[in-house]
Design an enzyme around this catalytic site. Structure first.
Site, PDB file in Angstrom:
ATOM      1  N   LYS A  11       0.832  -1.205   0.000  1.00  0.00           N
ATOM      2  CA  LYS A  11       0.000   0.000   0.000  1.00  0.00           C
ATOM      3  C   LYS A  11       0.870   1.260   0.000  1.00  0.00           C
ATOM      4  O   LYS A  11       2.077   1.189   0.248  1.00  0.00           O
ATOM      5  CB  LYS A  11      -0.926  -0.046   1.228  1.00  0.00           C
ATOM      6  CG  LYS A  11      -1.915  -1.239   1.235  1.00  0.00           C
ATOM      7  CD  LYS A  11      -2.802  -1.182   2.471  1.00  0.00           C
ATOM      8  CE  LYS A  11      -3.811  -2.320   2.512  1.00  0.00           C
ATOM      9  NZ  LYS A  11      -4.683  -2.239   3.719  1.00  0.00           N
ATOM     10  N   TYR A  51     -12.523  -2.561  -2.677  1.00  0.00           N
ATOM     11  CA  TYR A  51     -13.048  -2.567  -1.311  1.00  0.00           C
ATOM     12  C   TYR A  51     -14.577  -2.533  -1.261  1.00  0.00           C
ATOM     13  O   TYR A  51     -15.155  -2.064  -0.283  1.00  0.00           O
ATOM     14  CB  TYR A  51     -12.455  -1.385  -0.529  1.00  0.00           C
ATOM     15  CG  TYR A  51     -11.028  -1.637  -0.066  1.00  0.00           C
ATOM     16  CD1 TYR A  51     -10.687  -2.797   0.640  1.00  0.00           C
ATOM     17  CD2 TYR A  51     -10.013  -0.724  -0.311  1.00  0.00           C
ATOM     18  CE1 TYR A  51      -9.392  -3.041   1.069  1.00  0.00           C
ATOM     19  CE2 TYR A  51      -8.704  -0.950   0.125  1.00  0.00           C
ATOM     20  CZ  TYR A  51      -8.411  -2.111   0.817  1.00  0.00           C
ATOM     21  OH  TYR A  51      -7.132  -2.349   1.250  1.00  0.00           O
ATOM     22  N   ASN A 123      -1.807  -0.370   7.320  1.00  0.00           N
ATOM     23  CA  ASN A 123      -1.146  -1.637   7.645  1.00  0.00           C
ATOM     24  C   ASN A 123      -0.263  -2.174   6.520  1.00  0.00           C
ATOM     25  O   ASN A 123      -0.004  -3.372   6.441  1.00  0.00           O
ATOM     26  CB  ASN A 123      -2.196  -2.657   8.117  1.00  0.00           C
ATOM     27  CG  ASN A 123      -3.357  -2.756   7.155  1.00  0.00           C
ATOM     28  OD1 ASN A 123      -3.267  -2.296   6.012  1.00  0.00           O
ATOM     29  ND2 ASN A 123      -4.442  -3.368   7.585  1.00  0.00           N
ATOM     30  N   HIS A 126      -1.860  -5.433   1.600  1.00  0.00           N
ATOM     31  CA  HIS A 126      -3.137  -6.117   1.423  1.00  0.00           C
ATOM     32  C   HIS A 126      -2.841  -7.544   0.997  1.00  0.00           C
ATOM     33  O   HIS A 126      -1.926  -7.773   0.214  1.00  0.00           O
ATOM     34  CB  HIS A 126      -3.982  -5.448   0.330  1.00  0.00           C
ATOM     35  CG  HIS A 126      -5.139  -6.314  -0.103  1.00  0.00           C
ATOM     36  ND1 HIS A 126      -6.320  -6.360   0.603  1.00  0.00           N
ATOM     37  CD2 HIS A 126      -5.260  -7.209  -1.114  1.00  0.00           C
ATOM     38  CE1 HIS A 126      -7.129  -7.247   0.022  1.00  0.00           C
ATOM     39  NE2 HIS A 126      -6.510  -7.770  -1.018  1.00  0.00           N
ATOM     40  N   GLU A 137     -10.180 -10.419  -6.930  1.00  0.00           N
ATOM     41  CA  GLU A 137      -9.204  -9.327  -6.851  1.00  0.00           C
ATOM     42  C   GLU A 137      -8.137  -9.424  -7.942  1.00  0.00           C
ATOM     43  O   GLU A 137      -7.766  -8.419  -8.548  1.00  0.00           O
ATOM     44  CB  GLU A 137      -8.537  -9.330  -5.475  1.00  0.00           C
ATOM     45  CG  GLU A 137      -9.515  -8.979  -4.357  1.00  0.00           C
ATOM     46  CD  GLU A 137      -8.908  -9.041  -2.970  1.00  0.00           C
ATOM     47  OE1 GLU A 137      -9.566  -8.594  -2.019  1.00  0.00           O
ATOM     48  OE2 GLU A 137      -7.776  -9.556  -2.812  1.00  0.00           O
TER      49      GLU A 137
HETATM   50  N1  UDP Z   1      -9.619  -0.950   7.850  1.00  0.00           N
HETATM   51  C1  UDP Z   1      -9.616   0.124   8.721  1.00  0.00           C
HETATM   52  N2  UDP Z   1     -10.378   0.047   9.859  1.00  0.00           N
HETATM   53  C2  UDP Z   1     -11.131  -1.050  10.177  1.00  0.00           C
HETATM   54  C3  UDP Z   1     -11.114  -2.139   9.276  1.00  0.00           C
HETATM   55  C4  UDP Z   1     -10.350  -2.051   8.122  1.00  0.00           C
HETATM   56  O1  UDP Z   1      -8.932   1.119   8.472  1.00  0.00           O
HETATM   57  O2  UDP Z   1     -11.782  -1.065  11.214  1.00  0.00           O
HETATM   58  C5  UDP Z   1      -8.821  -0.875   6.597  1.00  0.00           C
HETATM   59  C6  UDP Z   1      -7.457  -1.573   6.735  1.00  0.00           C
HETATM   60  O3  UDP Z   1      -6.493  -0.833   5.983  1.00  0.00           O
HETATM   61  C7  UDP Z   1      -7.737  -2.913   6.123  1.00  0.00           C
HETATM   62  C8  UDP Z   1      -8.717  -2.561   4.989  1.00  0.00           C
HETATM   63  O4  UDP Z   1      -9.512  -1.523   5.552  1.00  0.00           O
HETATM   64  O5  UDP Z   1      -6.559  -3.545   5.651  1.00  0.00           O
HETATM   65  C9  UDP Z   1      -9.593  -3.701   4.518  1.00  0.00           C
HETATM   66  O6  UDP Z   1     -10.298  -4.232   5.615  1.00  0.00           O
HETATM   67  P1  UDP Z   1     -10.496  -5.796   5.811  1.00  0.00           P
HETATM   68  O7  UDP Z   1     -11.503  -5.965   6.890  1.00  0.00           O
HETATM   69  O8  UDP Z   1     -10.776  -6.433   4.493  1.00  0.00           O
HETATM   70  O9  UDP Z   1      -9.073  -6.261   6.403  1.00  0.00           O
HETATM   71  P2  UDP Z   1      -7.875  -7.066   5.700  1.00  0.00           P
HETATM   72  O10 UDP Z   1      -8.480  -8.114   4.808  1.00  0.00           O
HETATM   73  O11 UDP Z   1      -7.065  -6.039   4.922  1.00  0.00           O
HETATM   74  O12 UDP Z   1      -7.094  -7.648   6.828  1.00  0.00           O
HETATM   75 MG    MG Z   2      -9.971  -8.016   3.396  1.00  0.00          MG
END
Ligand code: UDP
Ligand code: MG
Length: 167
Positions: A11, A51, A123, A126, A137
């Site tokens: 990212k 997303y 974080n 992805h 994706e």
């Molecule tokens: N995210 C966030 N706050 C939250 C949940 C998600 O900022 O409470 C962001 C974070 O960058 C995350 C992305 O949204 O990686 C996608 O969320 P997902 O629940 O799909 O998590 P991931 O699959 O990336 O672990």
């Molecule tokens: Mg996810």
């Protein structure tokens, strides 16, 4: 374990913090193969589509801004496809939990992630979380000819298009 492909994005925060080498080194622990990679400036439509399952979340707009690089000096992501046995779970494990504060401290997100004052989880990586998500994706971010391995069915179409070529 099944042979899988998974989508990985480094990212904009990962790129701005110059973490590409560190992240790819950590991912090499999984002994997978890189099947595709490209550096891309993320159009809004791609960000929203990627997303789309989170579109009703309160942080959606911030999240779209984040993945488009609006908050970083690097308005791009490094998109990659990794291929191999159990690729999806292996990369998720190395990545760590979504919330960098809850992620194992030696996971990629635990090591390099942070929570912004606005509450967005920056974080750095992805990783697809299921075979269905990976397929959706990968097809969003890459075309068949970009990827070394053919796992998903393809077809040929003939169309007249205008495209940019070297002058
Ligand atoms: N995210 C966030 N706050 C939250 C949940 C998600 O900022 O409470 C962001 C974070 O960058 C995350 C992305 O949204 O990686 C996608 O969320 P997902 O629940 O799909 O998590 P991931 O699959 O990336 O672990
Ligand atoms: Mg996810």
């Amino acid at each position: 374990m099944a042979i899988e492909q998974t989508l990985i994005l480094i990212k904009p925060d990962g790129l701005a913090k110059s973490l590409t080498g560190n992240i790819i080194t950590r991912l090499s622990e999984a002994k997978l193969e890189i099947a595709a990679s490209k550096c891309i400036r993320v159009p809004r439509q791609l960000a929203e589509n990627h997303y789309k399952s989170l579109q009703d979340k309160p942080f959606f707009e911030e999240l779209i801004g984040y993945i488009q690089g609006k908050y970083h000096s690097r308005k791009k992501v490094l998109a990659m496809v990794y291929y191999g046995e159990g690729a999806i779970q292996k990369v998720r494990e190395l990545s760590g939990k979504t919330n960098p504060e809850e992620a194992d401290s030696i996971s990629i997100r635990g090591q390099y992630g942070r929570i912004t004052t606005k509450g967005v989880y920056e974080n750095v990586i992805h990783a697809s979380s299921s075979p269905e998500e990976a397929e959706r994706e990968i097809k969003l971010w890459f075309q068949p000819d970009d990827i070394i391995f053919d796992i998903y069915p393809t077809k040929n179409i003939t169309e007249q298009t205008t495209k940019k070529v070297w002058a």
